[in-house]
Write an enzyme that holds these catalytic residues in place. Structure first.
Site, PDB file in Angstrom:
ATOM      1  N   ASP A  15       0.887  -1.236   0.065  1.00 53.10           N
ATOM      2  CA  ASP A  15       0.067   0.052  -0.042  1.00 53.10           C
ATOM      3  C   ASP A  15       0.981   1.194  -0.002  1.00 53.10           C
ATOM      4  OD1 ASP A  15      -2.005  -1.635  -0.002  1.00 53.10           O
ATOM      5  OD2 ASP A  15      -2.694  -1.434   2.189  1.00 53.10           O
ATOM      6  N   GLU A 262       0.432  -5.838  -5.460  1.00 52.33           N
ATOM      7  CA  GLU A 262       0.076  -4.696  -6.631  1.00 52.33           C
ATOM      8  C   GLU A 262       1.297  -4.083  -7.089  1.00 52.33           C
ATOM      9  OE1 GLU A 262      -2.642  -0.704  -6.993  1.00 52.33           O
ATOM     10  OE2 GLU A 262      -3.418  -2.609  -6.220  1.00 52.33           O
TER      11      GLU A 262
END
Length: 366
Positions: A15, A262
């Site tokens: 994140d 990600e």
């Protein structure tokens, strides 16, 4: 114009990795005054070496990094507020937003699933506050929010990959000598079928150098290797935590990159090298649906025989593990896979990047 980005560090560095890249790009490429609020500066400091976790606020690379504390400090809301990955804004800050009514963006996780295009940029009104939240979905298609990519990223990558001197200097800085082996970077979640991969690498007998960041995964791999007797051509090298720039160099230098989540996934795509992605584990095997959606997009312009190998490798890593025959097939496919990876990165780079799309989207409200 001032923008605030709020980030809770809930999955190690994924994140904060995305938020830090976005904050830097907004500040440096678009001239925006950015504050990045983070709740665990001690973790963020590994990713941002210049960051002093003890300071409540400081400026690094043109971004003001602030400690998200409880109680939250009194401050005016920015013109644009980005709530990264549904992190829930502080109540005191929401109250400040009621007075100024900024553009409120919920930055979602990346997915290649088809529904993303339909839900991208939809708005919802908060039932108590009356504020409008806009849902911004990163994605792989022109109808989505795009992918994070710095302006000169592919040019810098090409320069590195075409320079033997730059690559040799990078390997030397890590204390690693590839010695004509397949170079594999490995960044995975703990539940990955690591033993099957190591066993397949060893049994096939091709020279392999597997590079793993320090931590439990690396410790397990080293212990596994020490328990194997006899002659083999598998080496495992551990590396310290790398800055974002040096991690890019690792991805650019390796023949194959195992990535997860990600941030590392997208950086591996831009590396233009073969990659195997491990999505974050979700209930009901929802992560496997995300994997299949990505594979359909990733392989859409590949020859059918190459697509079979790419998909088989991803499914092995995310399901039951590798066999020696599967690993041998993967190695044989690497030359064609490399060409496909280069073409895929070039095609994706034809689209506007996420930061640019986000700026264009927000400007229409002013």
């Amino acid at each position: 114009m001032r923008w605030d980005i709020f980030c809770r560090i809930v999955d190690n560095y994924g994140d904060i990795g995305v938020c830090w890249r976005l904050a830097k790009q907004l500040a440096q490429a678009h001239g925006i005054q950015v504050r990045l609020w983070i709740d665990q500066p001690g973790i963020a400091a590994k990713l941002v070496p210049e960051l002093d976790p003890a300071l409540p606020a400081q400026t690094v690379s043109g971004v003001e990094i602030c400690h998200w504390t409880l109680p939250f400090p009194q401050t005016a809301a920015a013109d644009v507020v980005i709530e990264a990955f549904g992190c829930d804004l502080p109540p005191a800050y929401l109250h400040a937003m009621q007075a100024s009514r900024p553009v409120w963006i919920n930055l979602e996780y990346l997915s290649a699933e088809r529904w993303v295009d339909d839900f991208h940029a939809r708005a919802s009104t908060h039932p108590q506050l009356g504020l409008t939240k806009h849902f911004f979905f990163p994605g792989f298609t022109p109808a989505s929010g795009g992918l994070l990519r710095e302006t000169n990223l592919l040019a810098e990558r090409t320069r590195f990959q075409q320079s033997h001197a730059l690559q040799a200097a990078f390997w030397e800085s890590l204390g690693i000598m590839p010695q004509h082996a397949y170079t594999i970077s490995l960044f995975c979640y703990p539940h990955a079928p690591l033993d099957s991969l190591l066993d397949a690498m060893m049994q096939v007998g091709q020279p392999v150098l597997c590079i793993i960041p320090n931590g439990p995964i690396a410790e397990h791999a080293m212990a596994w290797l020490r328990s194997r007797k006899g002659q083999h051509k598998l080496r495992v090298a551990t590396v310290p935590f790398l800055s974002q720039e040096r991690y890019d160099h690792l991805l650019w230098a390796c023949d194959l990159n195992f990535v997860r989540g990600e941030d590392s996934w997208i950086r591996a795509l831009w590396a233009g090298k073969p990659l195997i992605w491990q999505p974050y584990l979700q209930e009901g095997d929802a992560h496997l649906a995300k994997l299949e959606a990505f594979l359909q997009h990733y392989c859409q312009d590949s020859p059918p025989d190459l697509s079979i190998h790419i998909m088989a490798a991803h499914r092995a890593w995310n399901r039951n593990g590798f066999t020696p025959s599967a690993w041998q097939a993967l190695l044989a496919a690497l030359p064609g896979w490399h060409k496909q990876s280069q073409a895929y990165a070039r095609k994706q780079a034809e689209e506007s990047d996420l930061a640019a799309k986000l700026v264009i989207y927000c400007r229409k409200f002013f």
